[in-house]
Motif scaffolding. Structure first.
Motif, PDB file in Angstrom:
ATOM      1  N   GLU D  38     -26.026  -4.629 -20.027  1.00 11.72           N
ATOM      2  CA  GLU D  38     -27.366  -4.034 -19.903  1.00 11.72           C
ATOM      3  C   GLU D  38     -28.179  -4.231 -21.182  1.00 11.72           C
ATOM      4  N   CYS D  39     -27.480  -4.095 -22.304  1.00 10.69           N
ATOM      5  CA  CYS D  39     -28.165  -4.298 -23.593  1.00 10.69           C
ATOM      6  C   CYS D  39     -28.723  -5.714 -23.649  1.00 10.69           C
ATOM      7  N   VAL D  40     -27.867  -6.649 -23.301  1.00  9.85           N
ATOM      8  CA  VAL D  40     -28.224  -8.044 -23.437  1.00  9.85           C
ATOM      9  C   VAL D  40     -29.424  -8.385 -22.557  1.00  9.85           C
ATOM     10  N   LEU D  41     -29.462  -7.773 -21.403  1.00 10.15           N
ATOM     11  CA  LEU D  41     -30.569  -8.023 -20.467  1.00 10.15           C
ATOM     12  C   LEU D  41     -31.920  -7.656 -21.070  1.00 10.15           C
ATOM     13  N   ARG D  42     -31.919  -6.684 -21.950  1.00  7.66           N
ATOM     14  CA  ARG D  42     -33.186  -6.186 -22.503  1.00  7.66           C
ATOM     15  C   ARG D  42     -33.810  -7.166 -23.492  1.00  7.66           C
ATOM     16  N   LYS D  43     -33.037  -8.145 -23.932  1.00  5.70           N
ATOM     17  CA  LYS D  43     -33.582  -9.061 -24.942  1.00  5.70           C
ATOM     18  C   LYS D  43     -34.797  -9.794 -24.402  1.00  5.70           C
ATOM     19  N   GLY D  44     -35.864  -9.733 -25.098  1.00  2.55           N
ATOM     20  CA  GLY D  44     -37.056 -10.445 -24.676  1.00  2.55           C
ATOM     21  C   GLY D  44     -37.862  -9.735 -23.606  1.00  2.55           C
ATOM     22  N   ALA D  45     -37.382  -8.590 -23.099  1.00  2.26           N
ATOM     23  CA  ALA D  45     -38.149  -7.824 -22.113  1.00  2.26           C
ATOM     24  C   ALA D  45     -39.387  -7.245 -22.796  1.00  2.26           C
ATOM     25  N   PRO D  46     -40.453  -6.937 -21.975  1.00  2.00           N
ATOM     26  CA  PRO D  46     -41.644  -6.367 -22.614  1.00  2.00           C
ATOM     27  C   PRO D  46     -41.364  -4.946 -23.105  1.00  2.00           C
ATOM     28  N   GLY D  47     -42.244  -4.407 -23.948  1.00  6.25           N
ATOM     29  CA  GLY D  47     -42.038  -3.086 -24.536  1.00  6.25           C
ATOM     30  C   GLY D  47     -41.045  -3.169 -25.680  1.00  6.25           C
ATOM     31  N   VAL D  48     -40.684  -2.009 -26.199  1.00  8.96           N
ATOM     32  CA  VAL D  48     -39.735  -1.953 -27.302  1.00  8.96           C
ATOM     33  C   VAL D  48     -38.404  -1.444 -26.779  1.00  8.96           C
ATOM     34  N   THR D  49     -37.320  -2.051 -27.211  1.00  4.68           N
ATOM     35  CA  THR D  49     -35.989  -1.615 -26.789  1.00  4.68           C
ATOM     36  C   THR D  49     -35.225  -1.110 -28.011  1.00  4.68           C
ATOM     37  N   TRP D  50     -34.627   0.065 -27.856  1.00 10.06           N
ATOM     38  CA  TRP D  50     -33.790   0.598 -28.929  1.00 10.06           C
ATOM     39  C   TRP D  50     -32.368   0.764 -28.389  1.00 10.06           C
ATOM     40  N   ILE D  51     -31.455  -0.037 -28.903  1.00  2.23           N
ATOM     41  CA  ILE D  51     -30.053   0.065 -28.504  1.00  2.23           C
ATOM     42  C   ILE D  51     -29.316   0.805 -29.599  1.00  2.23           C
ATOM     43  N   ASN D  52     -28.696   1.917 -29.233  1.00  4.52           N
ATOM     44  CA  ASN D  52     -27.956   2.702 -30.233  1.00  4.52           C
ATOM     45  C   ASN D  52     -26.486   2.696 -29.882  1.00  4.52           C
ATOM     46  N   ILE D  53     -25.632   2.307 -30.834  1.00  8.01           N
ATOM     47  CA  ILE D  53     -24.198   2.235 -30.587  1.00  8.01           C
ATOM     48  C   ILE D  53     -23.484   3.188 -31.527  1.00  8.01           C
ATOM     49  N   ASP D  54     -22.786   4.183 -30.958  1.00  7.53           N
ATOM     50  CA  ASP D  54     -21.997   5.140 -31.750  1.00  7.53           C
ATOM     51  C   ASP D  54     -20.545   4.744 -31.638  1.00  7.53           C
ATOM     52  N   GLY D  55     -19.905   4.376 -32.738  1.00 14.15           N
ATOM     53  CA  GLY D  55     -18.499   3.957 -32.709  1.00 14.15           C
ATOM     54  C   GLY D  55     -18.429   2.447 -32.759  1.00 14.15           C
ATOM     55  N   LEU D  56     -17.636   1.943 -33.687  1.00 12.59           N
ATOM     56  CA  LEU D  56     -17.667   0.500 -33.943  1.00 12.59           C
ATOM     57  C   LEU D  56     -16.345  -0.181 -33.643  1.00 12.59           C
ATOM     58  N   HIS D  57     -15.404   0.506 -33.009  1.00 12.77           N
ATOM     59  CA  HIS D  57     -14.076  -0.099 -32.957  1.00 12.77           C
ATOM     60  C   HIS D  57     -13.852  -1.056 -31.793  1.00 12.77           C
ATOM     61  N   GLU D  58     -14.831  -1.224 -30.914  1.00 15.56           N
ATOM     62  CA  GLU D  58     -14.647  -2.274 -29.899  1.00 15.56           C
ATOM     63  C   GLU D  58     -15.314  -3.549 -30.408  1.00 15.56           C
ATOM     64  N   VAL D  59     -14.553  -4.219 -31.272  1.00 14.86           N
ATOM     65  CA  VAL D  59     -15.094  -5.340 -32.038  1.00 14.86           C
ATOM     66  C   VAL D  59     -15.638  -6.446 -31.137  1.00 14.86           C
ATOM     67  N   ALA D  60     -14.918  -6.726 -30.091  1.00 10.73           N
ATOM     68  CA  ALA D  60     -15.313  -7.844 -29.224  1.00 10.73           C
ATOM     69  C   ALA D  60     -16.695  -7.605 -28.615  1.00 10.73           C
ATOM     70  N   GLN D  61     -16.945  -6.383 -28.201  1.00  8.43           N
ATOM     71  CA  GLN D  61     -18.236  -6.028 -27.614  1.00  8.43           C
ATOM     72  C   GLN D  61     -19.371  -6.267 -28.612  1.00  8.43           C
ATOM     73  N   ILE D  62     -19.117  -5.809 -29.825  1.00  8.26           N
ATOM     74  CA  ILE D  62     -20.161  -5.930 -30.841  1.00  8.26           C
ATOM     75  C   ILE D  62     -20.401  -7.397 -31.175  1.00  8.26           C
ATOM     76  N   GLU D  63     -19.330  -8.171 -31.185  1.00  5.99           N
ATOM     77  CA  GLU D  63     -19.462  -9.601 -31.437  1.00  5.99           C
ATOM     78  C   GLU D  63     -20.344 -10.251 -30.350  1.00  5.99           C
ATOM     79  N   LYS D  64     -20.093  -9.848 -29.111  1.00  2.00           N
ATOM     80  CA  LYS D  64     -20.848 -10.389 -27.968  1.00  2.00           C
ATOM     81  C   LYS D  64     -22.339 -10.059 -28.116  1.00  2.00           C
ATOM     82  N   LEU D  65     -22.605  -8.783 -28.433  1.00  2.00           N
ATOM     83  CA  LEU D  65     -23.985  -8.349 -28.624  1.00  2.00           C
ATOM     84  C   LEU D  65     -24.641  -9.164 -29.737  1.00  2.00           C
ATOM     85  N   GLY D  66     -23.887  -9.300 -30.856  1.00  2.00           N
ATOM     86  CA  GLY D  66     -24.410 -10.071 -31.997  1.00  2.00           C
ATOM     87  C   GLY D  66     -24.745 -11.486 -31.580  1.00  2.00           C
TER      88      GLY D  66
END
Lengths: 346, 346, 346, 346, 346
Positions: D38-66
């Motif tokens: 869902e986060c990834v889908l928001r890239k380039g969408a109109p308006g402003v998107t704020w993605i907030n992630i609490d907790g950093l231990h799912e490294v693979a997910q964060i890598e994907k987002l990056g």
């Protein structure tokens, strides 16, 4: 005093000795005990000329030399004023560099300082020292044997060699002080006393003095290296960069020494306080054990008349009075010792 | 000594070991125990060449290598002089970087230091270490397995990897010192003694030393990162920025440690003073209670002849003399205790 | 108070004395006790005019002079406000310099300070002093005898001479303080007491004051030297560079003094602690030796009745009781001495 | 470790929670517990998107987002390495800001720290926190209610709001520490003991830590404010200037605290010394009064045989011996008291 | 809190009082207790308008005024947040200056601080104070009487006058603190006690606070003076330069005070140690003299039976036993005194 008034403020003993060295790639000539006239003749001659003057008290001679080589009166004044701050003056025809040559007297644990002036011209270098010394001897040898590139290079390279030999000597001074610091550190831990405080104070003074000599040097060599004068050629710059790095290293070490010394006096105080604590504990243990016991002995040393009343010191006439009192005393003493053991005072 | 005169000042034990690694995106070759001749052959070969030399005491060999790769005599001098201040020299054909590789000896609680020189050329990197070590092993592994972008990138990226592995190791050193600081802090509060003072002084020295190694590094990497040389490509800059940030973090931590340590000796002094205060209170309480009592006992131990005059110590013959004196003594003692209780000395 | 409101805040005693000196290469004229009118007449006259005013309390006169020479009201205010921070104001028509003239009173061991204002115009210099002094006398002599280049040079060279004579005097102040520091250092080692602490505090205050006067001077002369005003000609710049160097040397020495003094109080504390340690050792040795012995004597001074039971102090009736006790006492005393000897307390 | 290798070094407990907030001037949508897709889908969408992630231990997910948002591998590494020094990296497509969110635990008197990473892109903001927290709640509320200009402004204004809320929280931390400082100051004057030393040391550590977090922040916000990136629009700059001023105020206060704390340990030492002085005076007064008296009593307790010779202790048989001795003792005692009164020890 | 949210954090007592002053070269009008509407009407009117507001707790009124004069919401927020760090914000239409007005309360020996905001527009000045004060009265008088050039000059000159009057007041604060420092210094030498330590700590806090207020001021006035805004005309710059010099002088004095105070606590410690040394000497002298004597008396107070053996205390029966012992005691006592005299303890 008007500016440019020439007065020599240093030591006046010893003979003024002048030596003139001419060289180019093929030839090398030295005249020891040259006269000022001989020096003057070398101006503008081909090859490189190095005039070295040991002893500054023949003011008139130096004035004459200065006039001949076109030195500004303020420059000559600075050469003679041996309490100068290290600096470089870049003039149109020459560069004037003044700094301190330091040597470490291992016996007196003192830094000896001597002012060295270097005048670098188109094809000549004039050096002024207060006393005869041997720091420039290595450069002389290299000139003589033609080792290294010194004979092929110009006056600027000679000036670099002279500065380099002075800076190299700073490392020896640092080594001497470093050894003294270690000695004092050992004293500090093993046996701190009044002498240690004096040594620390003395070391601090030496480092302050050293710092005063060394800090300006960085600026001086930096200025020469940045190519602010055409008298220093581009190919000499890389060598000056090397001396510059050495100077920075000397400054780094001096600052390290300062840091070390600045903490020493606190450590001395802490160690002395620790010791006083030990002394106080000994005193307190003795006092706390024997003062109550002596009191008890004092009580039974009182002369109340036991015959007047049975209330008057019946213990004295009791069969087991003495052993009982001794036992009580022993118990109190042993109890005290236990308490102090528990408090970790013993 | 003339500039460019080559003398190795470090440890002379061990064998000089030379390894040559060639790689490009497809190939990867290592020759362990290579001769200098093999090294020299690699100059200008395609791909990237990494020559690693462990042990610097075969001066002639290193001079030969330097001459072949066109290193300035002063650079070779700096490689051999293992008491160099960390620095970077940017030359036309190569970049010379020298800095310290630190490791922390947990047992001796000491920082071991070794000088590392890196020469970065167009398509080669030469590294000089004093002793065989294992810090570069991770880089070797990455080269071998082709993990990360290291095989696809140039010599500058390899140099970055090597610098990065050294800087990463600094964090381990910091961790070791950090643990020691915590240990000493615990001591400081629980049981400050002479040993604690020594530990603080020792920690201070270590931090001063660390600082001397780390501060210049910031400048070095800053210079490389600012793109002052075409040998460092733009795409490597972002990685150097990362090492730069790490260096700043190391410096920050060192300064934090300095701050912490600098306050410790004062805290030690304060704690020792506090303790001495306690000791003094114990002594004073004992003295203040028993000295007056002992005096009273002493008075009644005097041998004045009560038979000569009724003024001479009538108490001794009184019926209630002894109990009265004991009562007085008890009252004084108890009173003293109350006073000290009120003063909060007990 | 509105800006430009003229109030003189200093000492009001003494007579205002005005002297006007005109000179060019050939002529030299002085009028002592000149009136303000005479001063005003000199404006724009050929040659160089130096108006010196000793005493600032005739505010109206100074205002008139200021108005005539086109000084900004704020400048006149600064001349009169004798608690000014040293500074230079570069205006279009004139340069205003204000700084402190310091003299060292050897008796009171105090620095006397007086504010000096110099207004440098196209062909005139006006100096304002609070009191009559003799520091400018040397400059007056040189003007009179025409010695040096002062008569051939312009007003800027005169201003330089005046500044130079004040800065030269700083060295005398430094010398005085330096001697005091050495005296206190000797005291510190030999016989530290309350007086020493006061002297150190006093020296610290003097140095802080000196620093406040000297630091801004560097900036002032730097500004003049950098050629920010056409009123200072290029040929004078080299002389100002010389004063600048002197100022830096003064600052260096002041900082050195600060460094020395800042360590002194710690050394005093350490020496006093050392001494207290000695005192405590003496006390502890006496106490530790005699307190147990006195206790033993006390025991055998107890009055237990030996006739009641053989358990009651049989030693008293023993043949060798007394010598045995004396021997025990001696052994204990000697043992204690040995222990303290081993602990190096003796 | 090769650069860009992703390892999370922090706390691994808790659930990773992702929330996505979209808004423009008219609309506002929140998805709590969003998936990375869902986060990834928001890239380039109109308006402003704020993605907030609490907790950093799912490294693979964060890598994907990056990877999806085009973050440099080093950026992702920095997000995961939670011992980062605060910094800002300005890249072409995004700005990466990392700094510490501090909270003050009143109970433990400790600063809790959590690393916050903010990635600011063209029309999105991604925030990474180690744990779920409530500091951003105020910003969420403002977005929801559309209060202030936040909904009308772009992603840069949102980033500003987030930074501002963190910096505002620093003031609370400062307040907490300020109160602790006052508490310790009261202790210091009233009842300095070992506990006080520990508190001072603890406060010092907290301030050192705070300083390390706060100083880099100034540089970070300064960089953003100076308009080094087009991602921060000119109209947001004035707001960043405001946060910048707050940061400077925080730094000022931290430095003030440091100044205050650095003097405390000296004051503690002085107060303890003062107290020890008092204790010593009590001891000395008791000793000086009673030790001579006890000696006198001891003298008349000696057993010299008065019958052998009239020289042997005639006082004992004298009529007024005892009262005379008592009178002498009283006189000595009173005299001592007077002396001490005069010395102001009483 | 969103940026621009208006909350007043200061004291809420007292009445808000608004005064409006209009003037040009010919006219001068004051309305005391003006309404906000009257203020607003003055916007754009000819001449210069000075609106002074004492008391900030009617937030809505101030918001209205701000809106009318086109102040940015953040500016209004800063006006109301009375814990602002001194700063200047240069906007297109107006300059916002905020700093502290300090007064020294001689009784409480405390610095009172009040935040002053100055808004300087094209032809108006708005000042905001927390409480009614009298520092601006002198400016009011000058406006009324038309003394000085204030009526002829613009709004920027008025702003200068207001800043100047606040800075002038700083000198009074400095004077007050300077007197306190001297008092404490006298105490420090004469009679250092716990109170002195508290006073030093208090002075230190005051200076830290003062510093925090004064340092930013230099930057503020520097910015105004450098002509970064057309609202400050060139002819006002010279006056601002004058205030700038005053600010530097204030900072200098504050730093001097800091230097003085920072050394005081060390001096206190040294003086206290010196005193303790004296106390210890007294104790040790008494102990060292009387403890051995008491021991001797104790020995001859032992009750060994002289009749059992001639070895048992023959001295007691000797003819000259008592005088001999007294003589020995006297010799020992006198000897001790001599020893202490030689050690310079007496």
């Amino acid at each position: 005093m008007p500016p440019g008034e020439l007065v020599y403020v240093g030591d006046e003993s010893g003979v003024v000795s002048v030596s003139v060295t001419d060289y180019d790639e093929r030839e090398y000539r030295v005249r020891v005990s040259a006269t000022m006239e001989e020096c003057v003749l070398r101006k503008g001659a081909p090859g490189v000329t190095w005039i070295n003057i040991d002893g500054l008290h023949e003011v008139a001679q130096i004035e004459k030399l200065g006039a001949c080589f076109g030195l500004h009166p303020l420059t000559v004044e600075d050469i003679l004023n041996t309490e100068q701050r290290p600096k470089v003056d870049i003039n149109e025809d020459y560069v004037y560099i003044v700094f301190n040559m330091l040597t470490y007297d291992e016996q007196a644990k003192e830094i000896d300082s001597e002012q060295v002036s270097i005048v670098l011209g188109e094809n000549y270098v004039i050096t002024f020292q207060e006393r005869k010394g041997d720091i420039f001897d290595a450069v002389r040898d290299r000139l003589k044997t033609g080792k290294g590139s010194v004979r092929r290079s110009g006056a600027d390279y000679l000036a670099y060699c002279l500065i380099d030999s002075v800076v190299d000597n700073y490392f020896k001074v640092l080594e001497g002080i470093g050894e003294d610091i270690e000695e004092v550190e050992d004293d500090l831990m093993a046996n701190p006393d009044k002498q240690t405080v004096q040594s620390i104070h003395f070391l601090k003074r030496e480092t302050i003095y050293l710092r005063k000599s060394v800090w300006p040097l960085r600026e001086i060599i930096g200025k020469l290296e940045r190519g602010e004068t055409p008298l220093v050629r581009a190919e000499t710059t890389v060598y000056l960069r090397d001396v510059y790095d050495h100077t920075v290293q000397v400054i780094d070490t001096v600052e390290t020494y300062r840091d070390l010394i600045s903490g020493m006096i606190d450590i001395h105080l802490s160690t002395v306080s620790n010791r006083m604590n030990e002394v106080m504990k000994v005193l307190t243990i003795f006092a706390a054990i024997f003062i109550p016991l002596t009191f008890i002995a004092g009580v039974y040393g009182m002369n109340f008349d036991t015959s007047v009343s049975p209330l008057n010191m019946p213990e004295l006439n009791s069969r087991y009075g003495y052993p009982a009192v001794l036992a009580v005393m022993f118990t109190i003493g042993a109890g005290m010792l236990l308490v102090f053991k528990k408090k970790k005072w013993l």
